[in-house]
Design a protein around this motif. Structure first.
Motif, mmCIF file in Angstrom:
data_model
loop_
_atom_site.group_PDB
_atom_site.id
_atom_site.type_symbol
_atom_site.label_atom_id
_atom_site.label_comp_id
_atom_site.label_asym_id
_atom_site.label_seq_id
_atom_site.Cartn_x
_atom_site.Cartn_y
_atom_site.Cartn_z
ATOM 1 N N LEU A 161 0.831 -1.197 0.000
ATOM 2 C CA LEU A 161 0.000 0.000 0.000
ATOM 3 C C LEU A 161 0.870 1.253 0.000
ATOM 4 N N GLN A 162 1.979 1.202 0.713
ATOM 5 C CA GLN A 162 2.920 2.326 0.723
ATOM 6 C C GLN A 162 3.518 2.542 -0.667
ATOM 7 N N GLU B 127 -6.525 10.171 -0.828
ATOM 8 C CA GLU B 127 -7.275 10.505 0.393
ATOM 9 C C GLU B 127 -7.833 9.252 1.058
ATOM 10 N N LYS B 128 -8.319 8.306 0.251
ATOM 11 C CA LYS B 128 -8.843 7.048 0.806
ATOM 12 C C LYS B 128 -7.736 6.269 1.513
ATOM 13 N N ILE B 129 -6.572 6.222 0.895
ATOM 14 C CA ILE B 129 -5.449 5.515 1.525
ATOM 15 C C ILE B 129 -5.121 6.171 2.856
ATOM 16 N N GLU B 130 -5.036 7.490 2.869
ATOM 17 C CA GLU B 130 -4.711 8.219 4.098
ATOM 18 C C GLU B 130 -5.759 8.001 5.188
ATOM 19 N N ALA B 131 -7.028 7.875 4.782
ATOM 20 C CA ALA B 131 -8.118 7.702 5.741
ATOM 21 C C ALA B 131 -8.353 6.237 6.120
ATOM 22 N N GLY B 132 -7.613 5.322 5.495
ATOM 23 C CA GLY B 132 -7.790 3.902 5.782
ATOM 24 C C GLY B 132 -9.031 3.316 5.125
ATOM 25 N N LYS B 133 -9.522 3.951 4.060
ATOM 26 C CA LYS B 133 -10.734 3.477 3.388
ATOM 27 C C LYS B 133 -10.463 2.948 1.983
ATOM 28 N N PHE B 134 -9.211 2.766 1.652
ATOM 29 C CA PHE B 134 -8.862 2.257 0.323
ATOM 30 C C PHE B 134 -9.343 0.827 0.173
ATOM 31 N N GLY B 135 -9.955 0.540 -0.976
ATOM 32 C CA GLY B 135 -10.402 -0.816 -1.260
ATOM 33 C C GLY B 135 -11.833 -1.096 -0.846
ATOM 34 N N LEU B 136 -12.535 -0.065 -0.365
ATOM 35 C CA LEU B 136 -13.932 -0.232 0.019
ATOM 36 C C LEU B 136 -14.834 0.429 -1.007
ATOM 37 N N CYS B 137 -15.939 -0.247 -1.335
ATOM 38 C CA CYS B 137 -16.928 0.321 -2.240
ATOM 39 C C CYS B 137 -17.474 1.607 -1.617
ATOM 40 N N GLU B 138 -17.533 2.665 -2.413
ATOM 41 C CA GLU B 138 -18.018 3.953 -1.911
ATOM 42 C C GLU B 138 -19.498 3.921 -1.541
ATOM 43 N N PHE B 139 -20.245 2.968 -2.061
ATOM 44 C CA PHE B 139 -21.681 2.926 -1.806
ATOM 45 C C PHE B 139 -22.069 1.928 -0.725
ATOM 46 N N SER B 140 -21.496 0.729 -0.798
ATOM 47 C CA SER B 140 -21.907 -0.329 0.131
ATOM 48 C C SER B 140 -20.929 -0.557 1.275
#
Length: 95
Positions: free
Chosen positions: A5-6, A48-61
């Motif tokens: 991820l880095q 931004e998703k990587i920084e927030a720990g939300k990378f790899g998650l569907c934005e809707f579900s």
């Protein structure tokens, strides 16, 4: 951040800087500039998703996007996008 991820984060930052450089110094044609701007936006959102720990998650579900798709298209946003990619493959990515 885990090593893979880095590495992705670093690569995306490099691409972001290259795209910004192209736009700032007008190295791309007026026809291509909107496409570059859209790609830049996608990369910034992914960073931004990587920084927030939300990378790899569907934005809707909130469902996890399979790693194979993230590897192919790290800026992918949703499971819906995964389904769209699958429409263009002759063989399924997962067996």
């Amino acid at each position: 951040m885990e090593a893979n991820l880095q590495k992705l984060y670093s690569e995306l930052r490099t691409i972001k800087n290259e795209l910004l450089e192209s736009l700032i110094h007008e190295k791309c044609s007026p026809e291509i500039a909107p496409i570059v701007e859209e790609e830049l936006k996608d990369i910034e959102e992914t960073l931004e998703k990587i920084e927030a720990g939300k990378f790899g998650l569907c934005e809707f579900s909130g469902q996890l996007i399979p790693d194979a798709y993230l590897y192919m298209v790290p800026t992918i946003k949703s499971i819906e996008d995964v389904n769209e990619i699958n429409r263009y493959y002759c063989k399924p990515i997962f067996s």
